[in-house]
Design an enzyme around this catalytic site. Structure first.
Site, mmCIF file in Angstrom:
data_model
loop_
_atom_site.group_PDB
_atom_site.id
_atom_site.type_symbol
_atom_site.label_atom_id
_atom_site.label_comp_id
_atom_site.label_asym_id
_atom_site.label_seq_id
_atom_site.Cartn_x
_atom_site.Cartn_y
_atom_site.Cartn_z
ATOM 1 N N GLU A 160 -1.896 -4.482 -3.850
ATOM 2 C CA GLU A 160 -1.281 -3.270 -3.295
ATOM 3 C C GLU A 160 -0.757 -3.499 -1.879
ATOM 4 O O GLU A 160 0.148 -2.776 -1.430
ATOM 5 C CB GLU A 160 -2.297 -2.124 -3.286
ATOM 6 C CG GLU A 160 -2.713 -1.631 -4.661
ATOM 7 C CD GLU A 160 -1.587 -0.958 -5.420
ATOM 8 O OE1 GLU A 160 -0.712 -0.360 -4.773
ATOM 9 O OE2 GLU A 160 -1.567 -1.047 -6.659
ATOM 10 N N GLU A 178 2.937 1.687 3.050
ATOM 11 C CA GLU A 178 4.065 1.213 2.264
ATOM 12 C C GLU A 178 5.302 1.064 3.148
ATOM 13 O O GLU A 178 5.399 1.677 4.219
ATOM 14 C CB GLU A 178 4.340 2.136 1.094
ATOM 15 C CG GLU A 178 4.782 3.533 1.448
ATOM 16 C CD GLU A 178 5.073 4.366 0.209
ATOM 17 O OE1 GLU A 178 5.988 3.994 -0.545
ATOM 18 O OE2 GLU A 178 4.367 5.363 -0.001
#
Length: 338
Positions: A160, A178
């Site tokens: 991730e 992100e």
């Protein structure tokens, strides 16, 4: 309660229908403490993960990590959240109550109780109840199983947060959030409404996304949903909170899914529905389905699934264990539907 739109990386965690255990308590609303008629009995914490993972090993597993992610923060997060146990009760499909127990003091508090909890129509529906002991994270089994669970957890958070494709699996824990922070990730939620001006893009090791997930995680971590709803940036500012958010997701089952913890420790066994959809064997492949099944499972071989498996095998070797009967792939599993 309206349904929450789910993130492909981290789904909103709801109550399971399987009754695992229960906690005796009285009733109250909000963050008020609950008086129990029984004498308060404190619970000794389980062994720390530091007993199976040294700082040297952590640094070798994540050599390119962002300095935000430290061994000390990870151990502190696991130890502190390990003092929390939460009983989740559900009435009438979507009416919830969370009883949060501080195992150090033995005291209970209501972390969440929906407005309709005491309505007669809700009371007539049978409760479904389960309890999650967050102290079981990588400590509940024999040492080799604990290490296998830790390798699986690290594999998921490494994928991730990877930033690069050098093929050596050394690029985990590099991203704090992100890349695209313009995404607000706001969805409908009566219990966890978004705060004006706040963005709920993916943050931390598990890339926690959406206001519903931030609110639920905050209920578990703090006993108060408002903390992360009002301050989602804490997940990228405080490494202990970031790791706690990842552990919360790993440990907490959803309505239709087991927890990744139960899968890796062999506690989960497939239902008839699971078997009919190719979800037959506890193992690493099932954790991929739990984390990102809609994108990576039931689609044959693909990069995302293969990368997670590569990280898992890398971490197993580094921790000195093997998974000879690894059910690592989710290529033929159907993802869970809501």
């Amino acid at each position: 309660m309206k349904s929450i739109i789910l993130s492909s990386k981290l789904l909103f965690v709801a109550a399971s229908t399987m009754i695992i255990s229960s906690v005796s308590c009285g009733g109250s609303i909000g963050d008020k403490k609950i008086q129990d008629t029984a004498a308060i009995v404190t619970t000794a914490p389980k062994a720390s993960i530091s007993s199976i993972l040294t700082e040297k090993q952590f640094n070798e597993l994540f050599p390119q990590r962002n300095k935000f992610y430290t061994y000390a923060a990870f151990i502190k997060a696991a130890n502190e959240l390990g003092l929390v146990k939460v009983k989740v009760s559900r009435r009438a499909v979507s009416v919830y109550q969370f009883i949060r127990t501080n195992k150090k003091t033995g005291k209970d508090s209501v972390a969440r109780q929906d407005a309709d909890w005491n309505e007669e129509w809700a009371k007539k529906k049978p409760d479904s109840v389960f309890t999650v002991d967050y102290g079981d994270f990588c400590t509940a089994s024999a040492a080799d199983i604990n290490k296998k669970e830790l390798a699986a957890f690290f594999a998921q958070i490494a994928h991730e947060t990877r930033h690069g494709m050098n093929g050596s699996y050394t690029d985990g824990l590099m991203l704090i959030h992100e890349d695209n922070t313009s995404n607000v990730y706001i969805s409908d939620s009566d219990e966890y409404p978004a705060v004006k001006g706040k963005k709920y893009y993916g943050r931390g090791p598990m890339q926690l996304s959406y206001n519903g997930n931030y609110g639920f995680a905050s209920n578990i971590i703090f006993g108060n949903s408002k903390i992360l709803l009002n301050n989602p940036e804490l997940v990228e500012q405080d490494p202990v909170i970031a790791f706690k958010a990842a552990i919360y997701f790993w440990m907490t089952p959803e309505t239709h899914k087991p927890s990744a913890h139960d899968v890796m420790t062999g506690k989960w066994q497939p239902t008839a529905n699971d078997k009919a959809n190719g979800r037959t064997t506890p193992g690493f492949g099932m954790t991929i389905n739990i984390v990102n099944g809609d994108v990576e499972c039931g689609k044959g071989d693909n990069f995302g699934m293969a990368d997670r498996i590569g990280f898992y095998q890398f971490f197993l070797k580094k921790l000195g264990i093997t998974d000879a009967n690894c059910a690592c792939s989710c290529a033929t599993m159907k993802p869970y539907k809501y």
